[in-house]
Design an enzyme around this catalytic site. Structure first.
Site, PDB file in Angstrom:
ATOM      1  N   ASP A 155       8.386  -7.009  -2.322  1.00  8.71           N
ATOM      2  CA  ASP A 155       8.093  -7.392  -0.294  1.00  8.71           C
ATOM      3  C   ASP A 155       7.006  -7.209   0.357  1.00  8.71           C
ATOM      4  O   ASP A 155       7.523  -7.375   1.364  1.00  8.71           O
ATOM      5  CB  ASP A 155       9.099  -8.583  -0.619  1.00  8.71           C
ATOM      6  N   GLU A 156       6.595  -5.537  -0.326  1.00 10.26           N
ATOM      7  CA  GLU A 156       6.103  -5.051   1.229  1.00 10.26           C
ATOM      8  C   GLU A 156       4.783  -3.960   0.635  1.00 10.26           C
ATOM      9  O   GLU A 156       4.348  -3.926  -0.669  1.00 10.26           O
ATOM     10  CB  GLU A 156       7.873  -3.945   1.089  1.00 10.26           C
ATOM     11  N   ASP A 185       5.733  -6.222   5.799  1.00  8.93           N
ATOM     12  CA  ASP A 185       6.974  -6.621   5.381  1.00  8.93           C
ATOM     13  C   ASP A 185       7.613  -8.148   5.031  1.00  8.93           C
ATOM     14  O   ASP A 185       7.715  -8.568   6.116  1.00  8.93           O
ATOM     15  CB  ASP A 185       7.940  -5.411   5.737  1.00  8.93           C
TER      16      ASP A 185
END
Length: 447
Positions: A106-107, A11
């Site tokens: 983003d993960e 993350d």
DNA sequence: TCTGGGGTCCTAGGACCC
DNA sequence: TCTGGGGTCCTAGGACCC
């Protein structure tokens, strides 16, 4: 649950704000808020410096302005920049394992068992360290937090517990030791409502949750959510890391700066939203059958109105027409703050094929419509008509509309008239491309 | 200046079918 | 003309996630 901590959750830390700080030196070390900067905007991401003042994701930007000191920078998102950073990030992950599940921009989860890795705690730690260094290097200094564990649940919690710029490897067998002291709100799926319901039952930690009998949880939260909580509290999670998932819906919505009551304006906004949805459907090569209109009133109550067609479409004009019809039944006279259009029941073939030359000859739809309007006991106006070939039409067909005869397909006509509630669908069976009237239509719509 | 925009999954009731 | 259960589809709303 696996025997090794072979699932990674990665993350990026406060990604939107971090990209802004990377790209503008003067923002480094200072509070930065990225999100809606207009009247009704909310915070998408607060930099860690801004979090120190209480700014949080999903907080109204106005509230963040109140909390943060002068000198805090408020920025509208630059999605292009974030997407480019995300692509660099995801490409790095793909080098570590062929099985990467992107959760958001983003993960992601990685399945190390699908690659050639030492899956001992020490081996996984080494992989995670190398990955963190590579991410920072390739993205120009954006840091990420990594959790590694025997399940998605613990991997995700691991990265959460150590952010920013952290790493936690949960050794197999240690799952509950990590999990049980945590507040229930750390579990995915426990939001404000669930947390409050648990608090009322004196359940605050995951360990306490694990002591609640399954029937109680099902009574409080329903079958799926209750059973899900029961398992998560025991670290019982065998969800696989999956690389591809098919989209289930496509939608677009807009919150107005000021509530809008003007029907003309709303219609124009609806058309724009429909065009956006239709465009994205076409880009993705998919069509949908269910159109939904979403309305948020001034008091934040939110309603949806939907209709499901027999055939999928990706046509923005048809989408707009159907959306207009749905909106027509909603009272917007007090003004609404949000308008949205969505498409669900998606399929990946184009609807035009269904009407291609392989279909039975289409009847003269206009003639069918005219004949139907003719037999109506009151003046009606056909709003739309659609020929659907190959439908198995039977004499005993019944339902909201009615059917005459039997044959090659149906013509579905939507009427509106003074005494007819808007929108009833009338279906006509067609044999040899001719309408077969059998008995007089009953224009009474069942209550 | 209270509360974005894109989603997922679930529930519940009613219609309908067998 | 009295009673029924299971399954699917549709609609509306709600919780939750990033």
């Amino acid at each position: 649950m696996r025997r090794e901590p072979s699932i990674l959750h990665v993350d990026l830390d406060a990604m939107f704000a971090a990209v802004e700080q990377r790209d503008k030196v003067s923002l480094r070390g200072r509070p930065v808020i990225v999100g809606g900067v207009a009247g009704r905007g909310v915070v998408a991401t607060a930099s860690y410096e801004a979090r120190a003042f209480g700014a949080r994701s999903a907080m109204p930007t106005a509230e963040a302005r109140r909390r943060c000191p002068p000198g805090t920078t408020f920025l509208a998102p630059r999605f292009g920049a974030y997407r480019r950073t995300s692509e660099v990030f995801m490409a790095l992950l793909a080098e570590v394992s062929p099985v990467v599940e992107q959760v958001s921009i983003d993960e992601a989860y990685l399945d190390l068992a699908a690659g050639d890795h030492d899956l001992s705690a020490a081996g996984v730690t080494a992989v995670a360290r190398r990955l963190k260094a590579a991410v920072a290097e390739a993205t120009g200094g954006i840091t990420g937090s990594v959790g590694a564990a025997s399940s998605k649940l613990l991997a995700k919690i691991g990265s959460d517990l150590r952010k920013p710029d952290g790493l936690l490897v949960v050794a197999a067998g240690e799952e509950r030791t990590v999990l049980h002291p945590l507040p229930v709100s750390r579990l995915p799926g426990v939001g404000p409502t669930t947390e409050e319901r648990l608090r009322r039952a004196q359940v605050h930690t995951v360990g306490q949750l694990a002591a609640v009998p399954l029937p109680d949880l099902i009574e409080w939260f329903g079958q799926a959510h209750g059973a899900g909580l029961y398992r998560l509290a025991r670290a019982d999670d065998d969800r696989a890391v999956v690389t591809e998932r098919e989209a289930k819906s496509v939608s677009a919505e807009e919150t107005f700066d000021v509530d809008v009551a003007d029907r003309g304006r709303l219609t124009r906004e609806l058309d724009l939203l429909a065009a956006r949805v239709g465009g994205r459907l076409r880009t993705a090569g998919i069509s949908g059958r269910t159109v939904t209109v979403k309305i948020r009133h001034h008091d934040f109550t939110t309603i949806t109105r939907s209709l499901t067609r027999d055939q999928p479409t990706d046509d923005p004009r048809l989408l707009a027409e159907l959306a207009r019809r749905l909106l027509a039944d909603v009272d917007t006279s007090a003004g609404i703050r949000l308008l949205g259009v969505g498409m669900t029941t998606l399929t990946d073939f184009a609807q035009d094929d269904l009407f291609s030359s392989s279909s039975p000859a289409a009847p003269d739809v206009d003639a069918v419509v005219a004949e139907a309007a003719e037999v109506a006991p009151e003046p009606v106006e056909p709003v739309s008509a659609q020929w659907r070939p190959g439908q198995d039409v039977r004499h005993d067909d019944h339902g909201p509309g009615w059917v005459w005869g039997s044959g090659l397909g149906r013509v579905t006509v939507r009427f509106e008239g003074p005494a007819t509630p808007p929108g009833p669908v009338r279906t006509f069976a067609v044999d040899d491309a001719k309408l077969h009237p059998a008995e007089p239509p009953d224009w009474t719509v069942p209550a």
